[in-house]
Design an enzyme around this catalytic site. Structure first.
Site, short mmCIF file in Angstrom:
data_model
loop_
_atom_site.label_atom_id
_atom_site.label_comp_id
_atom_site.label_asym_id
_atom_site.label_seq_id
_atom_site.Cartn_x
_atom_site.Cartn_y
_atom_site.Cartn_z
N GLY A 183 8.76 -20.71 18.31
CA GLY A 183 10.35 -19.80 17.87
C GLY A 183 11.00 -20.82 16.48
O GLY A 183 11.36 -20.07 15.58
N LYS A 186 7.38 -8.74 20.24
CA LYS A 186 8.76 -8.42 20.13
C LYS A 186 8.95 -8.34 18.70
O LYS A 186 8.99 -9.43 17.92
CB LYS A 186 9.69 -9.62 20.08
CG LYS A 186 9.64 -9.48 21.94
CD LYS A 186 10.96 -10.17 22.35
CE LYS A 186 11.73 -10.39 24.13
NZ LYS A 186 11.82 -11.45 24.06
N ARG A 239 0.38 -31.06 23.08
CA ARG A 239 1.73 -30.95 22.94
C ARG A 239 2.18 -32.95 23.09
O ARG A 239 2.41 -33.70 22.08
CB ARG A 239 3.13 -30.57 23.12
CG ARG A 239 3.37 -29.74 22.68
CD ARG A 239 4.91 -28.46 23.60
NE ARG A 239 5.13 -27.06 22.81
CZ ARG A 239 5.30 -26.38 23.10
NH1 ARG A 239 6.26 -26.11 23.67
NH2 ARG A 239 5.60 -25.01 21.96
N GLY A 269 4.41 -19.38 20.10
CA GLY A 269 4.00 -20.12 21.18
C GLY A 269 2.64 -19.38 22.18
O GLY A 269 1.82 -20.52 22.66
P1 ADP Z 1 3.84 -15.23 19.87
O1 ADP Z 1 4.45 -16.40 21.00
O2 ADP Z 1 2.01 -16.23 19.41
O3 ADP Z 1 4.58 -15.84 19.10
P2 ADP Z 1 4.76 -13.36 21.38
O4 ADP Z 1 5.18 -14.13 22.49
O5 ADP Z 1 4.74 -12.46 20.08
O6 ADP Z 1 3.63 -14.40 20.31
O7 ADP Z 1 3.79 -12.53 22.05
C1 ADP Z 1 3.16 -12.56 23.17
C2 ADP Z 1 2.71 -11.56 24.15
O8 ADP Z 1 2.85 -10.29 23.36
C3 ADP Z 1 1.75 -11.90 24.93
O9 ADP Z 1 1.92 -12.62 26.60
C4 ADP Z 1 0.69 -11.25 24.77
O10 ADP Z 1 0.32 -10.67 26.30
C5 ADP Z 1 1.37 -9.91 24.46
N1 ADP Z 1 1.16 -8.37 24.20
C6 ADP Z 1 -0.19 -8.45 22.81
N2 ADP Z 1 -0.17 -7.34 22.68
C7 ADP Z 1 0.04 -6.55 23.76
C8 ADP Z 1 0.33 -5.14 23.82
N3 ADP Z 1 -0.06 -4.27 23.05
N4 ADP Z 1 0.89 -4.79 25.28
C9 ADP Z 1 1.79 -5.51 25.49
N5 ADP Z 1 2.11 -6.64 25.55
C10 ADP Z 1 0.88 -6.82 24.31
MG MG Z 2 5.91 -15.88 22.62
#
Ligand code: ADP
Ligand code: MG
Length: 399
Positions: free
Chosen positions: A379, A200, A37, A356
């Site tokens: 986000g 999520k 960043r 993120g």
């Molecule tokens: P991003 O920040 O890239 O948008 P998210 O915050 O939605 O992604 O999700 C990322 C998190 O999801 C990571 O910390 C990862 O460990 C978790 N994750 C991915 N697959 C699984 C799973 N099958 N069970 C539990 N946690 C998971």
């Molecule tokens: Mg995230």
């Protein structure tokens, strides 16, 4: 294209500029562990200094509750100074006498970095008095430059209230992020594959709906996939999934079917009783094997990873948000790694990465530059892709 004024549209020479950056970087033991960043902020910082401005840079770091030195921005000053080959002064509070004194003494070409904005609760409350204190640091003829793409989806003092006190324009990073993500969503090279994983589902419903309209194929991974599996009546044991979103998940699958967008849910997964390194793992095929009540699906399985890799090879562009598994633990990173290999081996599609944690994983593996574009915003990139307005962009001067 970008409809807001940028630093190209305004005279910055001999002005003091309050620059909102996104220096929300990972810090361990007082040292930053990833400077992506900061690197991404340099074009704006250098342009402003080259044009004879003095810079007062503000940012947040983490989620402190009140003053908490663990979340100090001080560790950013030295690497920033090193990258600019210029000294960077640091003020231990973002407002108040010290910040005012150093800001007042700044000459063109000099840089002051302020301590974490979120040490003051007024920042996240979008407090007008606090915003005025920040704005006043610039003296007469000050300008506000928003370049913290990662925060513009929030209405905070340093994104919205401050724009009522100073002429407010965008920096280059903000402009590039908004233009690149908008272009990828509105005019994608086809076929477009949308790859959605992570944790999520609720946060990603809106973006899934948009992908149904614009993508040829949507492939799901991560804990997100568990929700879709559960919605189909597959027992997912102890796996993380979103119990409140089962109907929503089924609606999305049927909306995709109506629109003719292929919707791919994993056919197999890597499961373990515990989410920890060196856990005993096994592969489960959801159609033929069943999960035990204490199983966790923690990664997509090899068949699903291969299937997604093939989809990647057939795509001209990919928009990716959310890891395919728990990449923080090596044992559950293989699915994501297989997908990454397909995304980064020639001939490769043009890939935009948002999220993120997804970007963080690529940074840890030092492979960010193998992708066409890796957003600095989690986000914010999701909100932009979903078509939601970004308050910190709306508040800037229009062209
Ligand atoms: P991003 O920040 O890239 O948008 P998210 O915050 O939605 O992604 O999700 C990322 C998190 O999801 C990571 O910390 C990862 O460990 C978790 N994750 C991915 N697959 C699984 C799973 N099958 N069970 C539990 N946690 C998971
Ligand atoms: Mg995230």
């Amino acid at each position: 294209m970008f409809t807001k004024q940028t630093i190209r549209d305004i005279d910055v020479t001999n002005k003091k500029i309050l620059l909102r950056a996104d220096y929300n970087v990972p810090v361990e033991d007082g040292r930053i562990t990833d400077d992506y960043r900061i690197q991404k902020s340099l074009p704006t910082v250098k342009y402003l200094l080259d044009h004879g401005a003095a810079l007062i840079i503000c940012s947040h770091l983490g989620r402190p509750e009140g003053v908490d030195k663990k979340f100090s921005l001080k560790p950013v000053a030295e690497p920033l100074s090193h990258m600019l080959k210029e000294p960077v002064e640091f003020a231990a509070d973002c407002v108040g006498p010290e910040a005012t004194q150093v800001a007042t003494g700044l000459s063109p070409g000099q840089v002051l970095l302020l301590e974490n904005l979120r040490f003051h609760a007024e920042e996240q409350a979008d407090d007008d008095g606090f915003a005025k204190q920040l704005a006043d640091l610039t003296g007469p003829d000050g300008i506000f430059v928003q370049d913290g793409f990662g925060v513009v989806h929030r209405a905070h003092a340093s994104t919205v209230a401050v724009t009522k006190h100073l002429p407010a324009v965008a920096g280059f990073l903000l402009e590039t992020e908004v233009d690149t993500i908008t272009e990828a969503m509105e005019h994608p090279a086809k076929p477009l594959l949308a790859l959605v994983g992570g944790a999520k589902i609720a946060d990603k419903i809106d973006v899934l709906k948009r992908f149904i309209d614009i993508a040829d194929t949507i492939a799901i991974g991560g804990a997100m996939a568990n929700t879709f599996l559960a919605a189909q009546g597959i027992a997912v044991g102890q796996s993380l999934y979103d119990k409140d979103q089962l109907d929503q998940a089924n609606q999305i699958v049927s909306a995709a079917g109506k629109k003719g967008t292929d919707f791919i849910i994993p056919s197999d997964g890597v499961v373990a009783h515990e989410m920890k390194a060196s856990a005993k793992t096994r592969v489960v095929r959801f159609q033929s094997d069943s999960l035990k009540s204490n199983d966790n699906i923690l990664d997509i399985g090899p068949d699903s990873a291969k299937k997604i890799a093939d989809l990647v090879k057939a795509a001209k562009s990919v928009i990716w948000n959310g890891t395919m598994g728990v990449t923080e633990i090596k044992e559950f990173a293989a699915g994501t790694d297989t997908v990454i290999k397909a995304l980064t081996t020639d001939p490769k599609p043009r890939t935009l990465v948002g999220g993120g944690d997804t970007a963080g994983y690529l940074e840890n593996r030092h492979i960010v530059d193998k992708f066409a574009f890796v957003s600095t915003g989690g986000g914010a990139s999701l909100d932009l892709m979903s078509g939601r307005p970004l308050p910190g962009v709306e508040a800037l001067r229009s062209k």
